[in-house]
Design an enzyme around this catalytic site. Structure first.
Site, PDB file in Angstrom:
ATOM      1  CG  ASP A  73      -2.043   0.937   0.955  1.00 57.73           C
ATOM      2  OD1 ASP A  73      -1.999   1.841  -0.168  1.00 57.73           O
ATOM      3  OD2 ASP A  73      -3.109   0.867   1.933  1.00 57.73           O
TER       4      ASP A  73
HETATM    5  C1  BGC Z   1      -4.968   3.391   0.258  1.00 57.17           C
HETATM    6  C2  BGC Z   1      -5.030   2.481  -0.631  1.00 57.17           C
HETATM    7  C3  BGC Z   1      -4.914   3.275  -2.215  1.00 57.17           C
HETATM    8  C4  BGC Z   1      -3.395   3.879  -1.998  1.00 57.17           C
HETATM    9  C5  BGC Z   1      -3.187   4.857  -3.157  1.00 57.17           C
HETATM   10  C6  BGC Z   1      -3.612   4.315   0.310  1.00 57.17           C
HETATM   11  O1  BGC Z   1      -3.859   5.233   1.285  1.00 57.17           O
HETATM   12  O2  BGC Z   1      -4.924   2.660   1.476  1.00 57.17           O
HETATM   13  O3  BGC Z   1      -6.482   1.775  -0.937  1.00 57.17           O
HETATM   14  O4  BGC Z   1      -4.800   2.437  -3.387  1.00 57.17           O
HETATM   15  O5  BGC Z   1      -3.530   5.016  -0.984  1.00 57.17           O
HETATM   16  O6  BGC Z   1      -4.032   5.926  -3.359  1.00 57.17           O
END
Ligand code: BGC
Length: 845
Positions: free
Chosen positions: A236
């Protein structure tokens, strides 16, 4: 549960050629493939003809942050709404549409679907999940993955695993026993791996003490070896924290770039002998395989192109420098249809569907009637065409009817953003001006200027060309002309150094604030800083918010404004309802409540909404309540109103779909993918706050959602699977083709249904299994299969469902495997988890 076979997208890839390419790469080049290069691109490699792959959020449309301002993409209903359709084909179609738009925009892989579960009703991201039930989430999630990938765009199911709430999400240690992981939280990911998701995202949190990205048991053993999954496990955003532990466990790709633990750091670890070259090769090979799958690998002999299935060629990729609009009439029609299929009619005393001929005056009231929440906040929030509001939709559908509107109360956690309706930019156009400057001071000639429609800006990687992420400043300005005189609240929100001025007077000054060391948390900080100003009607004031960045990080800059609230707003709404033939009250949440990064504190609707409904219901017996929320909320007045319709976060066609359903043009097709309790304390898991040790213990174990209500004998307000239609569908018979189920066998179920009503309608056949003679505690019933069926008046049909041996099994901790015990099982077929219409027994020897 048996998944549909939609393997048409499987594309032959020249694996030998991939291995050959790999052999030609140095350790540094291979390590380069394991890291992002910027906010949204994974690394490319010219020597093997690999273009940097563009990744974007997901899951309810493609997020526009890297696109030119003014671009938009189709906003589909949220996860719980898709869950409420219980319709795999429809979910496949939605995902294919998003994939189609992603492909046009040059996106290689999309960050979604969310396969975490609605564990607590307070989870900020509940709206992105499909359901509280693992099988419903698994089957719909797999259909989503297949739909997206049928367009040649990778799906990235996320967040692996147990990221079911947001409080301290980057550090929380979720304590989940192995049986619960296996029977509940891993099930949707297992289904996604089985249908061949090309990528999966590791969660931020820890599970049983170890960060998911470094989890040898969950990643190395289960995902990669046991499930033999061949995709790319990506971190993530900013969630990769250890070079060696991550590499050995099986994390393949660190995002975003520039890299902190992979890339050169991983190459160095390999050179030092801390990580073997074979481990690095496996990662690089997976990235190359993904690249080949999405058509980003152009080296002769590996290029497979993007597999085209069903849909004609998409035409040239859109020019990234020009604004574009990906949504079209076909997409709007799809979103409208899906939204209606997701709306759950919880109660109806016969008032619905409305007969327009008998109505002269309708009151459309409530905070969400003209400012609906069509999509949630955080990474899922996309730049979409303006949503059709309930008020707009009803006005369009009821041309001869007098419609009165009153918002009644405010609900935001934050002051609402200024919109084009409230402010003018520096050139006098509706909206605001954004000016970018090089360096840390907003001084001199701006480097670039944009026009935007709302005073809430998220940006990361989408800066004007020539600006460095870690050395720029920005000013957001708009002229506000107050419509009434009085005390206005104005405030700024953001991550890092920021300040707010109103006509030159400083309203908040955090110009020296540090950038924040935990980016995912800082972005969603619930802090807003500001002041009250006495403003005069008609006398405009200049509002300016500024931010400067010395760090490579995503940014938020938002101005909130609350105009003087008149005390009689709620009274006006009640009077409007009293004078109308029908009162349609649209209550709910907004993006500050249904959001990534922050859990809710209560299931009570924000603001004075419960009071509003009670008071309206007291003066108008034909009160229809529409709940516009992505999560389960408390509905204490449910049996004192004529009808309750749960509408989730329905995407850009909210108002049109709502009018279709209220007026009976469409069937309310949804069934609850979650339980709605009568009391907050009835939920099996409520608090999402970790204890002093940073642990969040999944005390309810396998008894998540309805399983708990059944096991504890608690009557929910509305049970899992519940939802009414406008017709009556009878469950006539159930036949089971096998008496028993030996290992590896499956049983066929044949369910006969008949629409005995006078209207076309939908039923969702739900199959639950109960183990009547188990030696271990099992939930009283577990969903194992379902099918959405549409029937014309008088029509009957046979629905075929398959139960597999695993559907009877439980996870045997001691043996470390699935176990089916001999004995009696009951198969329960019905229209909800508590409306069982047909039963059959299975005897296992
Ligand atoms: C989120 C993800 C997301 C990523 C990119 C993170 O903060 O948990 O779900 O895909 O950011 O935006």
């Amino acid at each position: 549960m048996k998944q549909a076979d939609r393997s048409a997208h499987a594309t032959p890839i020249n694996l030998e050629r991939l291995d050959e390419l790999l052999r030609g790469l140095s350790i540094e080049e291979k390590a380069g493939l394991t890291a992002g290069i910027d906010a949204w691109h994974a690394c490319g490699a010219t020597s093997v003809g690999l273009e940097p792959m563009l990744t974007l959020d997901g899951p309810n449309g493609i997020r526009g942050v890297t696109f030119p301002v003014g671009s938009s993409a189709t906003c589909t209903p949220c996860g719980t709404a898709l869950g409420a359709t219980w319709d795999t084909d429809l979910v496949h179609e939605v995902a294919a549409r998003i994939g189609f738009e992603a492909k046009r925009a040059g996106v290689h892989y999309m960050l979604g679907p969310v396969l975490n579960l609605v564990r607590s009703p307070l989870g900020g991201r509940d709206f992105e999940s499909f359901a509280e039930d693992p099988v419903l989430a698994a089957v719909l999630g797999a259909a989503y993955v297949e739909g997206m990938q049928s367009e040649g765009v990778a799906a990235t199911p996320k967040h692996y695993v147990a990221n079911d709430s947001e409080t301290h999400r980057t550090s929380v240690d979720c304590r989940v026993d192995e049986r619960t992981l296996r029977e509940v939280y891993l099930v949707p990911f297992e289904a996604a791996a089985n249908v061949g998701a090309w990528s999966i995202m590791a969660a931020y949190n820890r599970v049983n003490g170890i960060h998911c990205a470094d989890h040898d048991h969950l990643v190395g053993e289960i995902l990669k070896r046991e499930w033999a999954w061949d995709g790319v496990l990506m971190s993530d955003w900013h969630g990769a924290d250890e070079t060696v532990a991550g590499a050995v466990a099986g994390l393949d790709l660190e995002m975003p770039g520039p890299p902190h633990v992979y890339g050169p750091h991983l190459a160095a670890a390999v050179r030092r002998g801390e990580v073997s070259e074979a481990v690095l090769d496996d990662k690089a090979r997976r990235v190359l395989l993904l690249a080949a799958r999405v058509g980003a690998l152009t080296q002769e002999g590996t290029r497979v192109g993007r597999p085209a299935v069903g849909r004609p060629a998409v035409g040239p990729r859109l020019d990234p420098a020009k604004p574009w609009h990906l949504s079209d009439a076909e997409a709007s029609a799809l979103v409208r249809r899906v939204a209606a299929e997701s709306f759950v009619l919880l109660t109806n005393d016969g008032t619905l569907p409305l007969a327009p001929a008998a109505i002269r005056k309708v009151a459309v009231i409530g905070p969400n009637s003209a400012r609906p929440c069509s999509q949630g906040g955080g990474a899922a929030h996309i730049a979409a065409p303006p949503a059709v509001t309930p008020l707009d939709g009803l006005r369009a559908a009821l041309p001869g009817v007098e419609i009165v509107h009153e918002p009644a109360c405010q609900i935001g956690l934050f002051l609402p953003p200024l919109t084009a309706a409230d402010v003018r930019d520096l050139d006098g156009r509706p909206g605001l001006t954004v000016q970018f400057f090089r360096g840390q001071e907003t001084a001199g000639e701006p480097h670039a200027a944009w026009h935007i429609d709302s005073s809430e800006m998220h940006f990361f990687g989408d800066l004007p060309k020539g600006l460095a992420q870690d050395d720029f400043s920005v000013r957001l300005s708009g002229w506000l002309t107050p419509s009434v005189s009085g005390s206005y609240e104005l405030a700024i929100r953001g991550a890092g150094a920021r300040r707010l001025r109103v006509d030159g007077t400083v309203a908040a000054n955090l110009w020296d604030a540090p950038p924040g060391d935990n980016i995912p948390t800082a972005l969603f900080e619930s802090r807003q800083d500001g002041a009250k100003f006495d403003l005069q009607a008609g006398k405009r004031v200049l509002i300016e918010a500024e931010l400067h960045s010395a760090a490579y990080a995503p940014h938020l800059l938002a101005i909130g404004c609350r105009s003087p609230e008149s005390n009689d707003q709620l009274e006006r709404a009640v009077e409007a309802a009293r004078a109308a033939d029908v009162a349609i009250v649209v209550v709910g949440t907004d993006e500050s409540w249904d959001t990534e990064g922050r859990d809710r504190k209560t299931v009570t609707l924000p603001g004075r909404q419960d009071e509003l409904v009670e008071r309206v219901a007291a003066v108008n017996p034909r009160t229809i309540v529409v709940v516009n929320a992505g999560c389960p909320m408390d509905l204490p007045w449910a049996d004192r109103v004529a009808a309750v319709l749960y509408a989730w976060l329905p995407g850009q066609e909210f108002g049109n779909a709502l009018a279709d359903v209220l007026l009976g043009k469409s069937e309310p097709g949804g069934r609850l993918p979650v339980t709605i309790a009568a009391r907050e304390s009835d939920y099996p898991a409520l608090s999402t706050t970790p204890d002093e040790q940073g642990q969040l213990v999944y005390v309810e174990g396998i008894n998540l959602g309805y399983r708990h209500f059944d096991a504890a004998g608690i009557e929910p307000r509305f049970c899992f699977g519940h939802g009414l239609g406008y017709t009556r569908i009878e469950f006539e018979s159930l036949e089971v083709s096998a008496d028993g189920l030996a290992s590896g066998d499956s049983a066929q179920l044949k369910v006969r249904l008949r629409n005995t009503g006078t209207r076309a309608g939908k039923e969702v056949v739900q199959v639950y299994v109960a183990d009547l003679e188990s030696s271990v505690a099992r939930p009283p019933r577990e969903l194992k299969g379902f099918a959405a069926v549409h029937l014309a008046p008088g029509e009957s049909t046979e629905v075929f469902l398959t139960l597999e041996d695993r559907d009877l099994a439980y996870w045997d901790d001691a043996a470390g495997g699935w176990r089916i015990e001999p004995g009696r099982f009951e198969i329960l077929v019905g229209a909800s988890s508590r409306d069982i219409r047909l039963r059959a027994s299975l005897e296992l020897e």
